[in-house]
Write a protein that holds these residues in place. Structure first.
Motif, mmCIF file in Angstrom:
data_model
loop_
_atom_site.group_PDB
_atom_site.id
_atom_site.type_symbol
_atom_site.label_atom_id
_atom_site.label_comp_id
_atom_site.label_asym_id
_atom_site.label_seq_id
_atom_site.Cartn_x
_atom_site.Cartn_y
_atom_site.Cartn_z
ATOM 1 N N ALA A 41 0.838 -1.204 0.000
ATOM 2 C CA ALA A 41 0.000 0.000 0.000
ATOM 3 C C ALA A 41 0.876 1.258 0.000
ATOM 4 C CB ALA A 41 -0.935 -0.002 1.206
ATOM 5 N N THR A 65 3.884 1.523 -1.276
ATOM 6 C CA THR A 65 4.447 1.631 -2.622
ATOM 7 C C THR A 65 3.422 2.226 -3.577
ATOM 8 O OG1 THR A 65 5.818 -0.302 -2.191
ATOM 9 C CG2 THR A 65 5.541 0.338 -4.488
ATOM 10 N N GLU A 66 2.162 1.795 -3.480
ATOM 11 C CA GLU A 66 1.108 2.358 -4.328
ATOM 12 C C GLU A 66 0.958 3.857 -4.106
ATOM 13 O OE1 GLU A 66 -2.254 0.009 -3.208
ATOM 14 O OE2 GLU A 66 -2.126 -1.185 -5.048
ATOM 15 N N ALA A 79 1.605 6.758 -6.877
ATOM 16 C CA ALA A 79 0.530 7.704 -7.170
ATOM 17 C C ALA A 79 1.006 9.148 -6.986
ATOM 18 C CB ALA A 79 -0.680 7.425 -6.285
#
Length: 142
Positions: free
Chosen positions: A14, A16-17, A21
């Motif tokens: 999460a 890394t996401e 983003a």
């Protein structure tokens, strides 16, 4: 223990996401900022060109008001006693207009030259950002 590892790796995934983003968002914002600054620069250049046209129109009106003056051979501007010669009046008008030119378009220069007929050619040069020099040439019937 297997449940703890899954939760930890899910949290890492999460994070890394979120970082990806944020990086994508940063690229988009930087691109839009570049476009906005380019548009602002173009707007400022257009505004200065508009000021040059307005100044040329103003000088054309002054020239039409003093048709008897030889605008390409003016004496130094100074006080004159009535009745003033047309060239003396024209010199005062040119000096006044030149002050306005410098105030409205800092760094600008202007000159009047005959065009070989009964008209004059007004050339106004002014610096733009980036070192470019813009030129406006206008024929003024005399």
């Amino acid at each position: 223990r297997a449940g703890v590892r899954t939760a930890m790796s899910a949290r890492g995934f999460a994070m890394t996401e979120v970082l990806v983003a944020l990086a994508v968002l940063g690229v988009i914002v930087a691109g839009n900022l570049g476009l906005a600054l380019g548009g602002l620069s173009a707007t400022l250049e257009a505004r200065r060109a508009q000021q040059a046209v307005a100044l040329a129109t103003d000088l054309a009106g002054r020239i039409r008001a003093l048709p008897a003056a030889e605008w390409t051979a003016l004496p130094a501007a100074g006080a004159c006693e009535a009745p003033c010669a047309p060239e003396q009046l024209a010199a005062a008008e040119w000096a006044s207009w030149s002050l306005r030119l410098e105030a409205d378009l800092p760094g600008a220069t202007a000159d009047l030259a005959p065009d070989g007929t009964s008209a004059l050619v007004l050339s106004i040069r002014w610096p733009e950002r980036g070192g470019e020099t813009r030129l406006l040439r206008v024929g003024i019937p005399q």
